[in-house]
Design an enzyme around this catalytic site. Structure first.
Site, PDB file in Angstrom:
ATOM      1  N   LYS A 134     -15.539 -32.725 -34.700  1.00  0.00           N
ATOM      2  CA  LYS A 134     -14.927 -31.416 -34.553  1.00  0.00           C
ATOM      3  C   LYS A 134     -14.150 -31.356 -33.246  1.00  0.00           C
ATOM      4  O   LYS A 134     -14.554 -32.051 -32.314  1.00  0.00           O
ATOM      5  CB  LYS A 134     -15.944 -30.275 -34.622  1.00  0.00           C
ATOM      6  CG  LYS A 134     -17.215 -30.415 -33.782  1.00  0.00           C
ATOM      7  CD  LYS A 134     -17.188 -30.573 -32.304  1.00  0.00           C
ATOM      8  CE  LYS A 134     -16.463 -29.684 -31.392  1.00  0.00           C
ATOM      9  NZ  LYS A 134     -16.574 -30.103 -29.958  1.00  0.00           N
ATOM     10  N   TYR A 219     -17.684 -23.651 -31.924  1.00  0.00           N
ATOM     11  CA  TYR A 219     -19.080 -23.446 -32.341  1.00  0.00           C
ATOM     12  C   TYR A 219     -19.328 -21.983 -32.687  1.00  0.00           C
ATOM     13  O   TYR A 219     -20.049 -21.679 -33.643  1.00  0.00           O
ATOM     14  CB  TYR A 219     -20.049 -23.897 -31.243  1.00  0.00           C
ATOM     15  CG  TYR A 219     -20.189 -25.392 -31.153  1.00  0.00           C
ATOM     16  CD1 TYR A 219     -21.025 -26.072 -32.033  1.00  0.00           C
ATOM     17  CD2 TYR A 219     -19.489 -26.119 -30.217  1.00  0.00           C
ATOM     18  CE1 TYR A 219     -21.158 -27.449 -31.965  1.00  0.00           C
ATOM     19  CE2 TYR A 219     -19.611 -27.489 -30.140  1.00  0.00           C
ATOM     20  CZ  TYR A 219     -20.445 -28.155 -31.015  1.00  0.00           C
ATOM     21  OH  TYR A 219     -20.568 -29.519 -30.951  1.00  0.00           O
TER      22      TYR A 219
HETATM   23  P1  NDP Z   1     -15.012 -39.265 -24.374  1.00  0.00           P
HETATM   24  O1  NDP Z   1     -13.853 -39.116 -23.451  1.00  0.00           O
HETATM   25  O2  NDP Z   1     -16.337 -39.500 -23.776  1.00  0.00           O
HETATM   26  O3  NDP Z   1     -14.730 -40.464 -25.389  1.00  0.00           O
HETATM   27  C1  NDP Z   1     -13.554 -40.536 -26.148  1.00  0.00           C
HETATM   28  C2  NDP Z   1     -13.266 -41.985 -26.464  1.00  0.00           C
HETATM   29  O4  NDP Z   1     -12.104 -42.022 -27.294  1.00  0.00           O
HETATM   30  C3  NDP Z   1     -12.920 -42.847 -25.250  1.00  0.00           C
HETATM   31  O5  NDP Z   1     -14.038 -43.358 -24.585  1.00  0.00           O
HETATM   32  C4  NDP Z   1     -12.078 -43.922 -25.866  1.00  0.00           C
HETATM   33  O6  NDP Z   1     -12.948 -44.925 -26.404  1.00  0.00           O
HETATM   34  C5  NDP Z   1     -11.411 -43.265 -27.060  1.00  0.00           C
HETATM   35  N1  NDP Z   1      -9.990 -42.978 -26.816  1.00  0.00           N
HETATM   36  C6  NDP Z   1      -8.963 -43.444 -27.573  1.00  0.00           C
HETATM   37  N2  NDP Z   1      -7.792 -43.040 -27.092  1.00  0.00           N
HETATM   38  C7  NDP Z   1      -8.062 -42.326 -25.977  1.00  0.00           C
HETATM   39  C8  NDP Z   1      -7.234 -41.665 -25.024  1.00  0.00           C
HETATM   40  N3  NDP Z   1      -5.898 -41.665 -25.135  1.00  0.00           N
HETATM   41  N4  NDP Z   1      -7.820 -41.015 -24.014  1.00  0.00           N
HETATM   42  C9  NDP Z   1      -9.161 -40.986 -23.898  1.00  0.00           C
HETATM   43  N5  NDP Z   1      -9.995 -41.617 -24.762  1.00  0.00           N
HETATM   44  C10 NDP Z   1      -9.460 -42.274 -25.800  1.00  0.00           C
HETATM   45  O7  NDP Z   1     -15.026 -37.981 -25.307  1.00  0.00           O
HETATM   46  P2  NDP Z   1     -16.227 -37.435 -26.152  1.00  0.00           P
HETATM   47  O8  NDP Z   1     -16.999 -38.558 -26.728  1.00  0.00           O
HETATM   48  O9  NDP Z   1     -16.964 -36.432 -25.385  1.00  0.00           O
HETATM   49  O10 NDP Z   1     -15.455 -36.626 -27.334  1.00  0.00           O
HETATM   50  C11 NDP Z   1     -14.822 -37.290 -28.417  1.00  0.00           C
HETATM   51  C12 NDP Z   1     -14.751 -36.337 -29.625  1.00  0.00           C
HETATM   52  O11 NDP Z   1     -16.072 -35.956 -29.994  1.00  0.00           O
HETATM   53  C13 NDP Z   1     -14.000 -35.037 -29.380  1.00  0.00           C
HETATM   54  O12 NDP Z   1     -13.277 -34.679 -30.522  1.00  0.00           O
HETATM   55  C14 NDP Z   1     -15.083 -34.016 -29.134  1.00  0.00           C
HETATM   56  O13 NDP Z   1     -14.722 -32.684 -29.499  1.00  0.00           O
HETATM   57  C15 NDP Z   1     -16.196 -34.533 -30.026  1.00  0.00           C
HETATM   58  N6  NDP Z   1     -17.530 -34.182 -29.531  1.00  0.00           N
HETATM   59  C16 NDP Z   1     -18.418 -33.622 -30.402  1.00  0.00           C
HETATM   60  C17 NDP Z   1     -19.667 -33.286 -30.001  1.00  0.00           C
HETATM   61  C18 NDP Z   1     -20.649 -32.719 -30.965  1.00  0.00           C
HETATM   62  O14 NDP Z   1     -21.720 -32.295 -30.542  1.00  0.00           O
HETATM   63  N7  NDP Z   1     -20.357 -32.721 -32.259  1.00  0.00           N
HETATM   64  C19 NDP Z   1     -20.097 -33.451 -28.602  1.00  0.00           C
HETATM   65  C20 NDP Z   1     -19.110 -34.108 -27.770  1.00  0.00           C
HETATM   66  C21 NDP Z   1     -17.871 -34.438 -28.236  1.00  0.00           C
HETATM   67  P3  NDP Z   1     -12.527 -46.483 -26.441  1.00  0.00           P
HETATM   68  O15 NDP Z   1     -12.418 -46.873 -24.992  1.00  0.00           O
HETATM   69  O16 NDP Z   1     -13.657 -47.105 -27.135  1.00  0.00           O
HETATM   70  O17 NDP Z   1     -11.241 -46.563 -27.176  1.00  0.00           O
END
Ligand code: NDP
Length: 368
Positions: A134, A219
């Site tokens: 989401k 949410y």
């Molecule tokens: P993070 O920044 O921690 O991780 C995102 C990951 O996406 C990065 O580590 C990277 O992984 C990859 N990525 C690819 N392209 C990019 C870019 N241009 N810039 C940054 N990162 C990139 O974010 P979150 O994990 O917190 O959030 C990711 C998604 O999950 C969002 O949509 C958020 O809304 C959702 N979310 C949902 C939650 C829930 O409870 N359902 C809780 C937290 C987040 P790599 O290096 O492996 O490519």
């Protein structure tokens, strides 16, 4: 009536069966097949993917089998940590090759919001079921394109709504549907946290599509819909900013919004990046109420009604979510509250309407 031990002894399976869970041992004794397991790859190895991966260790129907990442060092460490075979690990550049991989059933997209559409469509074209975090996209138009792509490819699209499987939440929803609170006419949703590092993608509109509303405000939007059990027909919304440098144009810091429903119920909600410990749902009806605080955090969720506290045991949300999503994808199980693309799209239409209401100052109708 023959005991379980007697039955297994008769089947000559006592020793084996007693060391296995009852349902597994019976299934084997009867020659039944064990339930299929959904083989999942995670895309985007950030903080939430790490949480999902840890939670999946306890899943019985879903298994982490691969990753897609833009960071080679993460691939190496995840391979080692989770025992992933090299042929199940991809970068964003070669991810279309996943279509030839028969060992991966579904990919969970956990990348920044504005990348969800492109990633989901690419995976659908590669013939993989998609679970997408989401918000499903950054607006309804993108959500529609994602749904169409998955439909055209004959794959399922689910949105990572973990609260739809949380026990206290489901209990309150069932009570509401059974009329225990009478006619529910008011919902309050408060969703917020103080966001840190100003350089993160969440504060970069090109990657986030918006501010707190996209991240945490959804949410309250989603909660209003499942707690009241109906779809809003209008919204009004007001935006305030205390820090226009951190929260640039297009990144909302705080939005208060109101929604109106066909029954006459209303919802009053707050979405913010500037208050901590803001995680509360309140539902009020003619005969009772339900309150949850915290309501959508990782738990334990604390819930009560006018009849007293709810005492459901906390289970890691993402463990339940992934097992339930495996059952939806593999067995066609119908969840009480949907988690499909259409469900995500409803939230995106409301987000679009809220942004329009903020801009125009007008009450905005929500398309059916
Ligand atoms: P993070 O920044 O921690 O991780 C995102 C990951 O996406 C990065 O580590 C990277 O992984 C990859 N990525 C690819 N392209 C990019 C870019 N241009 N810039 C940054 N990162 C990139 O974010 P979150 O994990 O917190 O959030 C990711 C998604 O999950 C969002 O949509 C958020 O809304 C959702 N979310 C949902 C939650 C829930 O409870 N359902 C809780 C937290 C987040 P790599 O290096 O492996 O490519």
């Amino acid at each position: 009536m023959p005991s379980r031990r007697h039955f297994l002894h008769q089947a000559g399976l006592t020793t084996l069966a007693l060391s296995l869970p009852f349902s597994d041992s019976i299934a084997r004794a009867l020659g039944q097949q064990e339930p299929k397991v959904l083989r999942v790859a995670l895309m985007g190895l950030g903080s939430y993917a790490s949480r999902v991966a840890e939670a999946m260790k306890d899943c019985s129907r879903a298994k982490l089998v691969g990753v897609i990442s833009g960071t080679p060092s993460k691939i190496e460490s995840w391979k080692e940590k989770y025992g992933l075979p090299a042929q199940n690990c991809y970068s964003y550049d070669n991810v279309d090759e996943i279509k030839n991989n028969k060992d991966i059933d579904a990919v969970y997209v956990i990348t920044p919001n504005a990348l969800h559409k492109e990633h989901t469509i690419a995976l659908a074209k590669a013939g993989k079921h998609v679970i997408c975090e989401k918000p499903m996209a950054i607006n309804a138009q993108e959500g529609e394109e994602m749904i169409a792509a998955c439909k055209a490819a004959g794959v399922q699209l689910l949105i990572g709504y973990r609260m739809h499987f949380e026990a206290n939440t489901l209990d309150i929803i069932k009570k509401q549907r059974a009329g225990e609170f009478g006619k529910t006419l008011f919902f309050q949703g408060l969703s917020g946290f103080i966001i840190g590092d100003p350089s993160q993608w969440r504060l970069n509109r090109a990657l986030s599509g918006g501010g707190a509303m996209m991240d945490i405000g959804v949410y309250s939007i989603n909660g209003a819909r499942y707690m009241l059990g109906e779809e809003p027909i209008w919204v009004t919304a007001q935006e305030t900013k205390t820090d226009p440098i951190k929260f640039k144009e297009g990144i909302d810091e705080t939005i208060t919004f109101q929604m109106g429903f066909p029954s006459g119920a209303t919802a009053s909600c707050l979405s913010t990046y500037s208050l901590n410990y803001l995680d509360k749902f309140f539902l009020s009806g003619t005969k009772g109420f339900a309150e949850m605080q915290p309501s959508t955090g990782y738990g334990p969720i604390k819930a009560k009604t006018n009849s007293g506290p709810l005492e459901h045991t906390h289970v890691t949300h993402q463990t339940t979510q992934m097992d339930e999503m495996a059952a939806i994808i593999l067995d066609g199980k119908q969840p009480l509250i949907p988690v499909d693309g259409e469900e995500g799209l409803k939230d995106m239409h409301i987000v679009d309407a809220i942004f329009k209401a903020v801009k125009t100052g007008q009450k905005v109708s929500i398309p059916k």
